[in-house]
Write an enzyme that holds these catalytic residues in place. Structure first.
Site, mmCIF file in Angstrom:
data_model
loop_
_atom_site.group_PDB
_atom_site.id
_atom_site.type_symbol
_atom_site.label_atom_id
_atom_site.label_comp_id
_atom_site.label_asym_id
_atom_site.label_seq_id
_atom_site.Cartn_x
_atom_site.Cartn_y
_atom_site.Cartn_z
ATOM 1 N N HIS A 152 0.809 -1.214 0.000
ATOM 2 C CA HIS A 152 0.000 0.000 0.000
ATOM 3 C C HIS A 152 0.850 1.275 0.000
ATOM 4 O O HIS A 152 0.293 2.379 -0.084
ATOM 5 C CB HIS A 152 -0.928 0.006 1.216
ATOM 6 C CG HIS A 152 -0.204 0.061 2.520
ATOM 7 N ND1 HIS A 152 0.159 -1.071 3.214
ATOM 8 C CD2 HIS A 152 0.251 1.104 3.259
ATOM 9 C CE1 HIS A 152 0.783 -0.733 4.321
ATOM 10 N NE2 HIS A 152 0.861 0.577 4.376
ATOM 11 N N ASP A 174 -0.358 -8.026 1.907
ATOM 12 C CA ASP A 174 -0.107 -6.607 1.676
ATOM 13 C C ASP A 174 1.393 -6.340 1.552
ATOM 14 O O ASP A 174 1.928 -5.376 2.119
ATOM 15 C CB ASP A 174 -0.716 -5.762 2.801
ATOM 16 C CG ASP A 174 -0.755 -4.269 2.450
ATOM 17 O OD1 ASP A 174 -0.650 -3.960 1.251
ATOM 18 O OD2 ASP A 174 -0.851 -3.447 3.360
ATOM 19 N N SER A 226 5.059 2.640 7.991
ATOM 20 C CA SER A 226 4.767 1.350 7.390
ATOM 21 C C SER A 226 6.030 0.781 6.754
ATOM 22 O O SER A 226 6.732 1.462 6.021
ATOM 23 C CB SER A 226 3.660 1.490 6.342
ATOM 24 O OG SER A 226 3.314 0.235 5.816
#
Length: 1255
Positions: A152, A174, A226
């Site tokens: 993402h 992901d 992240s």
């Protein structure tokens, strides 16, 4: 002067001038480590002892900096105070130095801690930022020779080599991944699946790992993090961060990690946000801007700022916008104690209170709502007054401000009293909310006194202590056990709940109207506007003014009303306040003092006094508080009981071999198993045998005895009838013939009387007097025949006990298949017999068996809160309802309200006034902490944690019991499953609440009913797709008071909590232990697990290399059946050579404790075994030889034990040989009687027929 000299840790430092001394020349030298420690200790003591300090000398060369000055920079707050005092002293001697001040500001920056420094060092060449438009959007890291980056996170890796790699996407996790070049693999992270509970490290400090979840303190980590790795103390990666979600005071992280097999696993908490640095945009006048950087702020443009917040009230970045609007750019960021400064956007108000000191009134401290759902005895109130702000709107702790007819006044919070049945203790207040601890009562009253006037407001509300756990205590105990509970947080942190605000309606302020001569003058306050409405001589005037204005048409003050208009402050959207005219700008602020997860001390009831009996347990209970007692059977039918015990009682329960469990109060569960014991002796006399079997199998014993009695009775009756019939048939012909002479043998067999004898007694008397030898022969012949036949039948009959023998088939040469019981803690031993090889022992013990269903979250339900818009009042006109779009929203128009009212609406007209009332339903403020989740459960997967020993190789492994996933160890390939029984304790619909699981048939999404579970439904706790059906009905408002009355069904969630049955934790069959996160059942004793082994040739041993027994004899030294390894067998042997041999019982009669034994050339070996057989007889395999063991077993002495029996229970105990002997003797004697009767009848019949034919 003093009697002794003062002692100092070192010589006092003389006073030095405040200017730094000239720097001494420095020569590089190596200080011993011990000398450095002494020097640091001396310097620390000096800092703590003396106040007059000179400035730190200029920094030395870089090599000396970390040794001498780094520890000084890490001093605590106490040294900071000294620096401030030192600055004050310097200010007296000379002007301040701007450079020095700037330097001091830089030195106050927090230095990274040890964990952060370690992670930064490791991340320097193994973690790479991902850039997007010149900003860091996330991170990529190199782990185990592979590059990982969150899928993402958009942008380009800040490394030319890694950015050129072609990545593969794994949308399930992901992640994007790629193999790194060979020259970079030496600098990659290592990863590990070992994650013991504790603390780990990442870029921002410590990460706590507990119950399979990674959490950090709230505020640590945010968007842009992240892809950062989490490391253990050895620098190995245990997880990669993808996002997070705030859960009270901590933030739960979404991570990707690895399991024991090296398989990637993703864990994502509910409502988790991805932490890529994506800028949220807000809107102002058709122009977008970053929500964190608004063009205006409240302190500079309050009205415009409220309008901006109203436009973006539903924007995902509303919280960022609100925080930025409150903190104007350039303003100094304050400490965390000043959070929630957003309430300076609001003001207090006056509202109607139903019960003041005398009747109802317009009160400055009207109570809007009361909540007491926590387990700590605290109460949260929402009032019209505010706390933590002074009359000017500045932050001021322990202060209450209130509205007194348009004037904002303040009072110290300690002058405000709150009481129920007794006074309450006010903990703190923030905004419109007050947190207090109150005793039990049916109403709550708030009051204060100002200028000899007492203001009070009371509302009916049942305040009571909500205990947590299984004991209904009324006060928290001093000692006890810690248990998870929900408590009201004592801080004002943002926990995701909001309270709705809007611009206040117009208020009449008579102080703005004055009489100047013969005309009326209206003077609005400086910086505000006023709405003027007058009726003067038939002329109506309605005008908004900003400055003073004179109205010459009006000559009396009563002809005009001045309404104070405010568009720079919000008030709570109360149903007791009129709504502002037009489109009202609304907003929302955070609710403080929400429910949060915590730990509460719960009492422990006195332990019950337990008395064990035969298959029974007696509990003597003496609780201090009403305490719940829950029991269940650990079988297929739990037959659970759930009882509230308030007084000392005695309860008796039956216990079976499959187990029984009871939970007393907050004590942990206790389990008991019955053993196959009973009074009497299965190898004793008949009455002892009957007593033994009657207690073990009462119905079977009674049935068997009844059958035996019936057989004996029928046998005796049949034999008697046959004898009488034969005698009559034999004697009839001779009775019909006068002076007939009967043969001697026939007279003896038929007991014929002589001519002189008429009755049996007369015949016996005749024989006794005339021929006693014949008398005794006559009596002994039937008895002798009976004894002889009985002995013959006893010798012929073969006594065979009925046993169920389960034989294990021999394994093939390379593959071996077997089946083990699916019961944790029960060892299973077998061997592999392969031609030409010695038997290979295999031992398997399941330590834990998990059954994890596939669940789908249908919806979340919790308490609802009824939202009521401030009523829209229109004087002298009509209104209509606007379209409804909120959950369960109701709208009604009422006419003829507020005639000539001076308080609230201030209408001139009589019946032409109208009010629009609106009410709707929303989730409660505490829904995040107190809610239930409705799941649909589907196919379950099974995991088994096994201790496996194959030969001399052992391993502890986890295997998926699906028949497909193999486990490899030491060359052995093991495949388990699928389970023999497709069973699960979970129904198709289950509910999770407070860490427990309930089988409950909840209504489908969108089909909830008022007052029942599911009356409000939402897909997730934070989603906005709320469905509600609460039977909300609006009522006509009462004239004279502005309000929105309504009726509504009670909360179905609250009713379900009161009526719910015990959870599956206490009612699941087969002794299942139920857990959450994830939802699973553990150690269910049901079914069996098929096992398939692929064993390499290297693990087998040739027969020629193992001992061979030439002679063996087995003797049972001691045997207690139905007890854990209560049998001891001694095998005397002679072996060809010494060595190690596998031992095994092919049948299921006995379970061995040993899997292999050491043999000498000659000697004896002791083997422990368990059996459920009274008279066991089994073949014991030692290497390739067999020996038979048999003997008698006695019942165990203990009726009840605290652990299950470690032996196969696929059959029941056999009937003892002694019992068979007595039984066959009894049945054999009855058969002999019948046989004798039949023989006699046959002889007589043959004789009669022959005689008739002869005649």
């Amino acid at each position: 002067m003093f009697p002794f000299q003062p002692m100092y840790p070192m010589q006092p430092m003389p006073y030095r001038n405040p200017f730094a001394a000239p720097r001494r020349p420095w020569f590089p030298r190596t200080d011993p480590f011990l000398a450095m420690q002494v020097q640091e200790l001396t310097r620390s003591m000096a800092n703590l002892t003396f106040k007059q300090r000179r400035e730190a000398p200029p920094e030395g060369p870089p090599a000396k900096k970390p040794k001498r000055e780094a520890p000084q920079k890490q001093k605590g707050g106490g040294q900071g105070k000294k620096k401030k005092n030192q600055g004050k002293k310097k200010a007296k001697t000379g002007p301040p130095n701007p450079k020095a001040q700037n330097g001091n500001k830089k030195k106050t920056n927090k230095k990274p801690g040890k964990r952060q420094r370690m992670v930064m060092k490791l991340e320097s060449d193994k973690t790479f930022p991902i850039m997007l438009e010149g900003k860091i959007n996330g991170y990529a890291c190199v782990v185990g020779g592979k590059l990982f980056r969150p899928m993402h996170v958009e942008g380009k890796i800040d490394n030319d080599v890694l950015a050129a790699l072609k990545t593969k996407k794994a949308s399930k996790y992901d992640l994007e991944y790629a193999d790194v070049p060979q020259n970079m693999r030496a600098d990659t992270f290592k990863y590990t699946h070992e994650k013991p509970q504790g603390y780990y490290s990442w870029h921002h400090g410590a990460v706590q790992y507990e119950n399979g979840r990674f959490t950090v303190p709230k505020g640590v980590g945010a968007k842009g993090d992240s892809g950062r790795p989490i490391l253990d103390n050895q620098g190995r990666v245990v997880a990669i961060v993808l996002g997070g979600v705030n859960e009270g005071s901590r933030t739960a992280l979404s991570v990707v990690m690895w399991n024991e097999k090296g398989v990637t696993v993703k864990y994502t908490p509910e409502n988790c946000e991805q932490w890529s640095l994506v800028t949220t945009m807000c809107l102002l006048a058709n122009v977008t801007f970053p929500c964190a950087q608004p063009p205006i702020c409240y302190d500079r443009k309050p009205a415009e700022t409220l309008a901006m917040l109203s436009v973006n009230v539903d924007n995902p970045g509303y919280d960022e916008l609100l925080e930025a609007a409150v903190k104007c750019p350039g303003r100094k960021r304050r400490s965390t104690e000043e959070l929630f400064k957003e309430y300076k956007l609001t003001r207090p108000y006056m509202a109607r209170c139903i019960r003041c000191a005398v009747g109802s009134c317009h009160s400055p401290i009207a109570i809007e709502a009361v909540k007491s759902d926590g387990h700590d005895g605290y109460v949260r109130l929402q009032t019209s007054s505010q706390y933590g702000l002074d009359s000017s709107g500045n932050l001021k702790g322990r202060t209450m401000r209130y509205d007194m007819h348009g004037t904002i006044e303040e009072i110290p919070l300690h002058q405000v009293s709150l009481h129920t049945s007794r006074p309450c203790h006010i903990v703190d207040g923030h905004g419109y909310f007050l947190l207090a601890r109150c005793p039990a009562g049916d109403s709550i009253t708030m009051e204060f006194k100002k200028d000899a006037v007492t203001h009070s407001c009371s509302v009916p509300y049942e305040v009571k202590f909500n205990p947590v756990g299984r004991e209904l205590y009324t006060h928290p105990p001093e000692h006890g056990a810690e248990q998870a509970c929900q408590v009201y947080a004592h801080d004002a942190q943002n926990r995701g709940a909001y309270v709705e605000m809007h611009l206040p309606g117009s208020e009449v302020d008579s102080s703005l109207v004055s009489l100047s001569g013969s005309s009326v003058t209206v003077t609005p306050p400086a910086g505000t506007s006023a709405l003027v409405e007058c009726e003067c001589g038939g002329t109506k005037i309605s005008e908004t003014i900003n400055t003073a204005k004179q109205f010459s048409q009006c000559t009396k003050k009563e002809q005009c009303r001045a309404y104070r208009l405010q568009n720079d402050k919000w008030v709570y959207n109360s149903d007791k306040l009129p709504k502002a005219a037009g489109a009202t700008l609304k907003g929302k602020l955070h609710v403080p003092f929400l429910l949060a997860d915590g730990k509460c001390t719960v009492p422990l009831a006195p332990e019950p006094m337990i008395t064990f009996g035969f298959r029974s347990v007696s509990l003597k209970l003496h609780p201090k508080n009403p305490t719940y007692l829950t029991t269940r059977q650990l079988a297929d039918e739990p037959h659970y009981t759930h009882e509230l015990i308030s007084e000392p009682v005695v309860r008796n329960f039956s216990v079976t071999e499959k187990g029984w469990e009871f939970v007393w109060g907050n004590h942990p569960p206790k389990r008991f198993w019955a053993q196959e014991t009973a009074p009497g002796n299965p190898h004793g006399l008949p009455h002892e045998v009957i007593t033994h079997y009657y207690h073990r199998y009462p119905m079977s014993t009674i049935l068997g005895l009844s059958i035996c009695a019936a057989i004996v009775t029928v046998s005796i009756a049949a034999s008697t009838w046959l004898l009488c019939k034969s005698r009559v048939s034999c004697l009839t012909p001779y009775r019909l013939t006068p002076n007939a002479r009967m043969p001697l043998c026939l007279a003896v067999l038929c007991c014929a009387r002589t001519a002189r004898a008429e009755t049996t007694w007369e015949s016996l008397d005749h024989l006794w007097n005339n021929n006693q030898q014949m008398f005794w022969i006559q009596l002994l012949i039937p008895l002798a025949a009976l004894i002889v036949v009985t002995r013959l039948l006893r010798c012929v009959c073969c006594v065979v006990p009925f046993l169920v023998v389960a034989g294990a088939a021999g394994a093939g040469a390379y593959e071996h298949a077997t089946t083990m019981p699916s019961q944790a803690g029960i060892p299973y031993n077998t061997i592999v017999n392969r031609a030409g090889y010695a038997p290979l022992p295999i031992s398997i013990t399941p330590t834990k068996i998990k059954l994890i269903p596939t669940v789908n979250l249908e919806y979340v339900t919790c308490h609802y809160k009824t939202g009521m818009d401030s009523p829209a009042i229109k004087c002298c006109g009509s209104q209509e309802c606007t379209p409804t779009y909120r959950p369960d929203e109701q709208c009604k128009v009422f006419t003829g309200v507020y005639p000539f009212m001076w308080g609230g609406a201030y209408c001139f007209c009589d019946t032409e006034n109208t009010q629009v009332s609106k009410a709707y339903v929303m989730k409660s403020d505490d829904c995040l902490a107190d809610h239930a989740e409705a799941y649909k459960a589907h196919t379950a997967s099974v995991q088994a944690f096994l201790n496996i020993t194959v030969g001399e190789h052992s391993i502890v492994t986890t295997v998926y019991v699906n028949g497909e996933t193999p486990v490899n160890f030491n060359g052995v390939k093991l495949t388990a499953g699928p389970l023999s029984t497709a069973w699960t304790p979970f129904d198709r619909k289950i509910v999770q609440y407070a860490g427990e699981i309930y089988n409950y048939d909840f209504p489908e999404y969108g089909a909830g009913q008022p007052g029942a579970f599911g009356d409000i439904q939402s897909r997730t706790v934070s989603s906005s797709d709320l469905y509600a059906n609460t039977n909300l009905v609006l009522q006509r408002p009462k004239a004279g008071a502005i309000h929105v009355p309504y009726t509504q069904a009670p909360s179905g969630f609250e009713q379900w909590k009161k009526d719910k049955a015990p959870s599956l934790k206490f009612t699941a069959p087969f002794g299942c232990e139920i857990y959450t996160n994830p939802i699973r059942a553990e150690n269910c004793a049901v079914g069996s697990i098929p096992l398939a082994f692929d064993i390499p040739d290297a693990l087998f041993t040739r027969v020629s290399e193992t001992p061979t027994l030439s002679a063996a004899e087995c003797t049972l030294n001691e045997c207690v059946y139905s007890s854990d390894f209560g049998g001891i067998a001694t095998v005397k042997y002679s072996a060809s050579k010494s060595g190690k041999c596998a031992v095994h019982v092919p049948s299921g009669t006995a379970t061995l404790k040993e899997a292999a034994i050491e043999l000498a050339e000659q000697g004896s070996a002791t083997i422990h075994f368990s059996t459920a057989n009274i008279h066991p007889e089994f073949r014991l395999q030692i290497c390739t030889s067999y020996v038979t063991c048999k003997g008698d077993c006695h019942p165990p002495k203990d009726h009840i034990v605290t652990h299950p029996q470690y032996h196969a229970q696929t059959f029941t105990a056999a009937v003892s040989k002694t019992a068979w002997t007595w039984l066959t003797s009894l049945l054999g004697g009855s058969a002999v009687i019948i046989i004798i009767g039949l023989v006699l009848a046959t002889i007589v019949a043959m004789y009669v027929l022959t005689n008739q034919k002869h005649n």
